[in-house]
Design a protein around this motif. Structure first.
Motif, short mmCIF file in Angstrom:
data_model
loop_
_atom_site.label_atom_id
_atom_site.label_comp_id
_atom_site.label_asym_id
_atom_site.label_seq_id
_atom_site.Cartn_x
_atom_site.Cartn_y
_atom_site.Cartn_z
N ARG A 107 2.26 0.69 9.15
CA ARG A 107 2.05 1.20 7.80
C ARG A 107 3.36 1.09 7.02
O ARG A 107 4.44 1.07 7.61
CB ARG A 107 1.57 2.65 7.85
CG ARG A 107 0.24 2.84 8.55
CD ARG A 107 -0.06 4.31 8.79
NE ARG A 107 -0.21 5.05 7.54
CZ ARG A 107 -0.14 6.38 7.45
NH1 ARG A 107 0.11 7.12 8.54
NH2 ARG A 107 -0.31 6.98 6.30
N PRO A 108 3.28 1.04 5.70
CA PRO A 108 4.48 0.80 4.91
C PRO A 108 5.51 1.92 5.00
O PRO A 108 5.19 3.11 5.18
CB PRO A 108 3.94 0.68 3.47
CG PRO A 108 2.50 0.30 3.63
CD PRO A 108 2.05 0.99 4.88
N GLY A 130 4.19 8.38 -1.80
CA GLY A 130 4.13 8.20 -0.36
C GLY A 130 3.34 9.33 0.25
O GLY A 130 3.11 10.37 -0.37
N ALA A 131 2.92 9.14 1.51
CA ALA A 131 2.17 10.19 2.21
C ALA A 131 3.08 11.35 2.60
O ALA A 131 2.61 12.48 2.77
CB ALA A 131 1.51 9.61 3.45
N GLY A 170 0.82 -1.20 0.00
CA GLY A 170 0.00 0.00 0.00
C GLY A 170 0.85 1.25 0.00
O GLY A 170 2.08 1.20 -0.12
N GLU A 171 0.20 2.41 0.13
CA GLU A 171 0.93 3.66 0.10
C GLU A 171 1.82 3.79 1.33
O GLU A 171 1.36 3.68 2.47
CB GLU A 171 -0.03 4.85 0.07
CG GLU A 171 0.71 6.19 0.01
CD GLU A 171 -0.20 7.39 0.14
OE1 GLU A 171 -0.25 8.19 -0.81
OE2 GLU A 171 -0.85 7.53 1.19
N PRO A 172 3.11 4.06 1.13
CA PRO A 172 3.99 4.24 2.28
C PRO A 172 3.59 5.47 3.09
O PRO A 172 3.25 6.52 2.54
CB PRO A 172 5.37 4.44 1.64
CG PRO A 172 5.26 3.80 0.28
CD PRO A 172 3.84 4.03 -0.15
N ALA A 173 3.64 5.34 4.40
CA ALA A 173 3.42 6.49 5.27
C ALA A 173 4.62 7.42 5.23
O ALA A 173 4.49 8.62 5.50
CB ALA A 173 3.16 6.02 6.70
N LEU A 174 5.79 6.86 4.90
CA LEU A 174 7.02 7.64 4.87
C LEU A 174 7.94 7.09 3.79
O LEU A 174 8.06 5.86 3.64
CB LEU A 174 7.73 7.58 6.22
CG LEU A 174 9.06 8.34 6.34
CD1 LEU A 174 8.86 9.84 6.15
CD2 LEU A 174 9.72 8.05 7.69
N VAL A 175 8.57 7.99 3.07
CA VAL A 175 9.59 7.65 2.08
C VAL A 175 10.90 8.31 2.50
O VAL A 175 10.93 9.51 2.81
CB VAL A 175 9.20 8.15 0.67
CG1 VAL A 175 10.36 7.94 -0.31
CG2 VAL A 175 7.95 7.45 0.17
#
Length: 425
Positions: free
Chosen positions: A163-164, A190-191, A96-101
């Motif tokens: 979260r990812p 990412g978020a 899923g969408e990463p919470a942090l990159v």
């Protein structure tokens, strides 16, 4: 640590797992790869990251970038290095969408005069008195090693994120940003994103942009002994310099508060000039190339138009140039400006993580140079810069990073990842 905030037992365990020697080992291996843009080393560095991320248990997307196809895409940021091949590398923990990159570039600029380096060797990490030196240590392999160190600490401490979390290792940043452009275009988002660019203990929340300009000034050639019959293109080029200085002054009159601390927030400089092909001939062509700062929130087309207008007005004031206008072109990469959205929680989260990891509360500033921040921001990914090193030593013969700062940044990344992604029970 912030005395008003208690670390959890798991956070303490993760911080205790930070292995500075391991960070330096990664940095040593990265520095040993001569990943100058456009060379095979650039590809090798991306391969190293893919293998390291695989070893850390990430799902890895390591793909060959079709450079020709990418260059034809709308919004391509340009490139100055000649390259036929490039690679992207993204690692992810979770789906899923990463919470942090965490994002970092693995390419470096050329070393310049090898005689200025110890033993004429830029690519051996040298450690002395708490300093790690070598090409790329500051810009920005130190930052890349720090986020790998954070990932290793999380794994060692047995942290499972709710979260990812993702890592984007990109190439081609130094000459335009090809790697980040390809990564975002492939759909990796990412978020929120933290660039590991050197920030010297501050948080960089905005970047001015930059463009490379070329001026072609026409003269009239003749024998040097009858120079009065000709028009020296170099003299005409010199006549443009006051107009460029005046343009720079106007554009820096009321800078954005984030960059108001800088002596010149949006610099304009001529970096190269050449004219003539024979000593006793009056040159009929002079070419100058330089860097032109783009203001925060300024559209690229608007910046180009203001520059072209300044040159046109200078030409109109000279009889020869009025009849033979200077040609303005824009070679090289396109670095737009970019900023973290005002009020975005990533800023406070990063500030708190820095303090809780043992650092001082950071200043929040803007920077006068372009980075991949503007590409992530344009793609809707809120982004800031926080990484080890001082940009004054980037691209320099004395490029280095403090080992204490490497450790502090690594510890900050650990806490930021745990808090932004959350910890599974």
């Amino acid at each position: 640590m912030n005395p008003d905030r208690q670390l959890s037992d798991l956070e303490r365990r993760a911080l205790d797992a930070v292995d500075v020697r391991g960070v330096l080992t990664d940095l040593r291996e990265l520095v040993a790869i001569p990943s100058v843009g456009g060379t095979e080393g650039e590809v090798d560095a991306q391969r190293w990251c893919a293998e390291r991320l695989t070893g850390l248990g990430h799902h890895v997307d390591h793909w060959r970038i079709d450079v020709a196809e990418l260059a034809a895409a709308e919004g391509f940021p340009g490139q100055e290095a000649d390259r036929d091949v490039a690679y992207g590398c993204v690692g992810a923990l979770g789906e899923g969408e990463p919470a942090l990159v965490f994002c970092g570039h693995t390419d470096v600029v050329p070393p310049g005069d090898l005689d200025r380096w110890p033993d004429r060797d830029p690519y051996t990490l040298r450690i002395d008195d708490g300093i790690a030196a070598g090409r790329g240590t500051c810009d920005m392999k130190g930052g890349v090693a720090a986020f790998f160190g954070a990932l290793e600490a999380l794994r060692t401490a047995g942290v499972r994120l709710r979260r990812p979390l993702a890592v984007h290792a990109v190439s081609g940043e130094e000459d335009g940003g090809l790697g980040a452009f390809a990564t975002l275009r492939r759909g990796h988002r990412g978020a929120a994103c933290v660039l590991a660019e050197p920030s010297a203990g501050t948080i960089v929340a905005a970047n001015g942009g930059s463009l490379t300009f070329r001026l072609e000034v026409t003269g009239q050639g003749t024998h040097g002994s009858t120079r009065y019959r000709g028009v020296n293109a170099l003299d005409k080029l010199a006549q443009l310099l006051p107009a460029l200085r005046d343009l720079e002054r106007r554009r820096n009159a009321e800078p954005d508060p984030l960059v108001a601390h800088l002596e010149i927030p949006y610099p304009l400089s001529v970096g190269m000039a050449r004219a003539g092909d024979w000593a006793s001939t009056v040159p009929d062509l002079a070419i100058a190339e330089g860097r032109y700062g783009v203001r925060l929130d300024e559209a690229i087309d608007e910046a180009k138009a203001e520059f072209a207008d300044a040159i046109a007005r200078a030409c109109a004031a000279d009889p020869w140039l009025a009849e033979h206008p200077v040609r303005v072109t824009w070679p090289g990469g396109t670095f737009a400006s970019g900023r973290l959205p005002k009020g975005h929680p990533l800023l406070d989260e990063t500030t708190t993580a820095i303090v809780d990891a043992g650092g001082r509360a950071p200043e929040v500033l803007g920077a006068p140079y372009g980075t991949d921040l503007r590409q992530y921001a344009a793609a809707g990914v809120p982004t800031l810069q926080y990484g080890p090193g001082d940009v004054r030593y980037a691209h320099a013969h004395d490029e280095h990073v403090s080992i204490a700062e490497l450790e502090q940044v690594t510890r900050t990344y650990v806490l930021l990842a745990m808090r932004r992604c959350g910890v599974a029970g």
